[in-house]
Motif scaffolding. Structure first.
Motif, PDB file in Angstrom:
ATOM      1  N   LEU A   1       0.867  -1.173   0.000  1.00  0.00           N
ATOM      2  CA  LEU A   1       0.000   0.000   0.000  1.00  0.00           C
ATOM      3  C   LEU A   1       0.905   1.224   0.000  1.00  0.00           C
ATOM      4  O   LEU A   1       1.819   1.315   0.816  1.00  0.00           O
ATOM      5  CB  LEU A   1      -0.899   0.022   1.236  1.00  0.00           C
ATOM      6  CG  LEU A   1      -1.807  -1.185   1.433  1.00  0.00           C
ATOM      7  CD1 LEU A   1      -2.615  -1.014   2.719  1.00  0.00           C
ATOM      8  CD2 LEU A   1      -2.725  -1.374   0.250  1.00  0.00           C
ATOM      9  N   ASP A   2       0.657   2.138  -0.913  1.00  0.00           N
ATOM     10  CA  ASP A   2       1.479   3.342  -1.038  1.00  0.00           C
ATOM     11  C   ASP A   2       0.595   4.572  -0.968  1.00  0.00           C
ATOM     12  O   ASP A   2      -0.450   4.625  -1.614  1.00  0.00           O
ATOM     13  CB  ASP A   2       2.218   3.362  -2.378  1.00  0.00           C
ATOM     14  CG  ASP A   2       3.164   2.190  -2.555  1.00  0.00           C
ATOM     15  OD1 ASP A   2       3.916   1.894  -1.609  1.00  0.00           O
ATOM     16  OD2 ASP A   2       3.149   1.580  -3.635  1.00  0.00           O
ATOM     17  N   GLN A   3       1.034   5.561  -0.204  1.00  0.00           N
ATOM     18  CA  GLN A   3       0.342   6.850  -0.161  1.00  0.00           C
ATOM     19  C   GLN A   3       1.174   7.835  -0.975  1.00  0.00           C
ATOM     20  O   GLN A   3       2.368   8.003  -0.721  1.00  0.00           O
ATOM     21  CB  GLN A   3       0.192   7.353   1.266  1.00  0.00           C
ATOM     22  CG  GLN A   3      -0.599   8.645   1.351  1.00  0.00           C
ATOM     23  CD  GLN A   3      -0.631   9.204   2.751  1.00  0.00           C
ATOM     24  OE1 GLN A   3       0.404   9.321   3.401  1.00  0.00           O
ATOM     25  NE2 GLN A   3      -1.819   9.538   3.225  1.00  0.00           N
ATOM     26  N   TRP A   4       0.526   8.482  -1.940  1.00  0.00           N
ATOM     27  CA  TRP A   4       1.197   9.395  -2.860  1.00  0.00           C
ATOM     28  C   TRP A   4       0.645  10.804  -2.726  1.00  0.00           C
ATOM     29  O   TRP A   4      -0.556  10.980  -2.554  1.00  0.00           O
ATOM     30  CB  TRP A   4       0.992   8.948  -4.304  1.00  0.00           C
ATOM     31  CG  TRP A   4       1.530   7.601  -4.611  1.00  0.00           C
ATOM     32  CD1 TRP A   4       0.861   6.418  -4.567  1.00  0.00           C
ATOM     33  CD2 TRP A   4       2.867   7.287  -4.987  1.00  0.00           C
ATOM     34  NE1 TRP A   4       1.692   5.387  -4.916  1.00  0.00           N
ATOM     35  CE2 TRP A   4       2.930   5.894  -5.173  1.00  0.00           C
ATOM     36  CE3 TRP A   4       4.017   8.045  -5.197  1.00  0.00           C
ATOM     37  CZ2 TRP A   4       4.095   5.242  -5.561  1.00  0.00           C
ATOM     38  CZ3 TRP A   4       5.170   7.394  -5.584  1.00  0.00           C
ATOM     39  CH2 TRP A   4       5.211   6.010  -5.757  1.00  0.00           C
ATOM     40  N   ALA A   5       1.512  11.788  -2.848  1.00  0.00           N
ATOM     41  CA  ALA A   5       1.103  13.180  -2.999  1.00  0.00           C
ATOM     42  C   ALA A   5       1.372  13.550  -4.457  1.00  0.00           C
ATOM     43  O   ALA A   5       2.415  13.188  -5.013  1.00  0.00           O
ATOM     44  CB  ALA A   5       1.894  14.090  -2.068  1.00  0.00           C
ATOM     45  N   ILE A   6       0.413  14.236  -5.066  1.00  0.00           N
ATOM     46  CA  ILE A   6       0.533  14.600  -6.478  1.00  0.00           C
ATOM     47  C   ILE A   6       0.252  16.089  -6.612  1.00  0.00           C
ATOM     48  O   ILE A   6      -0.760  16.582  -6.109  1.00  0.00           O
ATOM     49  CB  ILE A   6      -0.445  13.789  -7.342  1.00  0.00           C
ATOM     50  CG1 ILE A   6      -0.206  12.287  -7.144  1.00  0.00           C
ATOM     51  CG2 ILE A   6      -0.303  14.174  -8.815  1.00  0.00           C
ATOM     52  CD1 ILE A   6      -1.234  11.407  -7.807  1.00  0.00           C
ATOM     53  N   LEU A   7       1.166  16.803  -7.268  1.00  0.00           N
ATOM     54  CA  LEU A   7       0.994  18.228  -7.521  1.00  0.00           C
ATOM     55  C   LEU A   7       0.463  18.409  -8.940  1.00  0.00           C
ATOM     56  O   LEU A   7       1.058  17.917  -9.907  1.00  0.00           O
ATOM     57  CB  LEU A   7       2.314  18.973  -7.349  1.00  0.00           C
ATOM     58  CG  LEU A   7       2.925  18.890  -5.952  1.00  0.00           C
ATOM     59  CD1 LEU A   7       4.275  19.598  -5.921  1.00  0.00           C
ATOM     60  CD2 LEU A   7       1.986  19.471  -4.909  1.00  0.00           C
ATOM     61  N   HIS A   8      -0.665  19.109  -9.060  1.00  0.00           N
ATOM     62  CA  HIS A   8      -1.363  19.237 -10.339  1.00  0.00           C
ATOM     63  C   HIS A   8      -0.568  20.052 -11.357  1.00  0.00           C
ATOM     64  O   HIS A   8      -0.177  19.545 -12.408  1.00  0.00           O
ATOM     65  CB  HIS A   8      -2.733  19.854 -10.099  1.00  0.00           C
ATOM     66  CG  HIS A   8      -3.583  19.892 -11.335  1.00  0.00           C
ATOM     67  ND1 HIS A   8      -4.707  20.656 -11.406  1.00  0.00           N
ATOM     68  CD2 HIS A   8      -3.489  19.282 -12.540  1.00  0.00           C
ATOM     69  CE1 HIS A   8      -5.259  20.504 -12.599  1.00  0.00           C
ATOM     70  NE2 HIS A   8      -4.537  19.681 -13.294  1.00  0.00           N
ATOM     71  N   GLU A   9      -0.362  21.321 -11.069  1.00  0.00           N
ATOM     72  CA  GLU A   9       0.279  22.208 -12.051  1.00  0.00           C
ATOM     73  C   GLU A   9       1.701  21.757 -12.382  1.00  0.00           C
ATOM     74  O   GLU A   9       2.122  21.771 -13.534  1.00  0.00           O
ATOM     75  CB  GLU A   9       0.303  23.649 -11.522  1.00  0.00           C
ATOM     76  CG  GLU A   9       0.783  24.643 -12.550  1.00  0.00           C
ATOM     77  CD  GLU A   9       0.696  26.069 -12.041  1.00  0.00           C
ATOM     78  OE1 GLU A   9       1.645  26.834 -12.295  1.00  0.00           O
ATOM     79  OE2 GLU A   9      -0.305  26.413 -11.390  1.00  0.00           O
ATOM     80  N   GLN A  10       2.440  21.332 -11.371  1.00  0.00           N
ATOM     81  CA  GLN A  10       3.824  20.891 -11.583  1.00  0.00           C
ATOM     82  C   GLN A  10       3.896  19.507 -12.217  1.00  0.00           C
ATOM     83  O   GLN A  10       4.935  19.099 -12.718  1.00  0.00           O
ATOM     84  CB  GLN A  10       4.587  20.864 -10.249  1.00  0.00           C
ATOM     85  CG  GLN A  10       4.744  22.211  -9.611  1.00  0.00           C
ATOM     86  CD  GLN A  10       3.565  22.570  -8.698  1.00  0.00           C
ATOM     87  OE1 GLN A  10       2.488  22.007  -8.774  1.00  0.00           O
ATOM     88  NE2 GLN A  10       3.786  23.546  -7.839  1.00  0.00           N
ATOM     89  N   LYS A  11       2.785  18.760 -12.143  1.00  0.00           N
ATOM     90  CA  LYS A  11       2.712  17.385 -12.646  1.00  0.00           C
ATOM     91  C   LYS A  11       3.860  16.555 -12.072  1.00  0.00           C
ATOM     92  O   LYS A  11       4.642  15.943 -12.790  1.00  0.00           O
ATOM     93  CB  LYS A  11       2.698  17.367 -14.171  1.00  0.00           C
ATOM     94  CG  LYS A  11       2.004  16.148 -14.737  1.00  0.00           C
ATOM     95  CD  LYS A  11       1.744  16.257 -16.223  1.00  0.00           C
ATOM     96  CE  LYS A  11       0.992  15.007 -16.679  1.00  0.00           C
ATOM     97  NZ  LYS A  11       0.747  15.021 -18.100  1.00  0.00           N
ATOM     98  N   GLU A  12       3.901  16.542 -10.719  1.00  0.00           N
ATOM     99  CA  GLU A  12       4.919  15.791  -9.992  1.00  0.00           C
ATOM    100  C   GLU A  12       4.251  14.889  -8.963  1.00  0.00           C
ATOM    101  O   GLU A  12       3.143  15.163  -8.503  1.00  0.00           O
ATOM    102  CB  GLU A  12       5.891  16.730  -9.284  1.00  0.00           C
ATOM    103  CG  GLU A  12       6.746  17.532 -10.231  1.00  0.00           C
ATOM    104  CD  GLU A  12       7.698  18.469  -9.523  1.00  0.00           C
ATOM    105  OE1 GLU A  12       8.786  18.688 -10.059  1.00  0.00           O
ATOM    106  OE2 GLU A  12       7.370  18.980  -8.435  1.00  0.00           O
TER     107      GLU A  12
END
Length: 128
Positions: free
Chosen positions: A64-75
């Motif tokens: 199980l992995d928890q991810w943070a995703i930045l929209h504008e930076q696409k990271e």
């Protein structure tokens, strides 16, 4: 510095009981790994999202992995991970420290599918 502050804030406010997740199938890769996402517990804003994924191996063990995703930076950055054996017993659990978070560009593949499922909606079919 701003990115790790965002990541820390997201991590602190977005803990979830991973076992209570509702997993939606995403894809199976060439190695037979099955990818799932828990959209119901995802925390999404126009700027960023925190979402859990599950990767199931052929032997029944999973991560199980928890991810943070930045929209504008696409990271994307890994925030937390938990490893389970085929019997469902957790054998490893780690939080990535705020100073150790590595933001990476989203590339084609599963990460891009996650990104699209969060912010890109399919266009309606053209009518005649």
């Amino acid at each position: 510095m701003k990115k790790w502050i965002i990541a820390l804030a997201l991590s602190l406010c977005c803990t979830m009981p991973a076992l209570a997740a509702d997993w939606d199938f995403m894809n199976t890769d060439a190695e037979g790994l099955q990818y799932y996402v828990d959209n119901q517990t995802a925390v999404k804003t126009p700027e960023r999202a925190v979402i859990w994924t599950k990767i199931v191996r052929k032997d029944g063990s999973y991560t199980l992995d928890q991810w943070a995703i930045l929209h504008e930076q696409k990271e994307i950055a890994l925030m937390k991970y938990e490893v389970y054996n085929a019997a469902g017993k957790r054998i490893l659990s780690r939080n990535v420290g705020a100073k150790k978070i590595e933001w990476k560009p989203i590339k084609p593949g599963i990460a891009e599918e996650l990104y699209q499922s969060i912010w890109e909606t399919p266009q309606p079919a053209a009518t005649k």
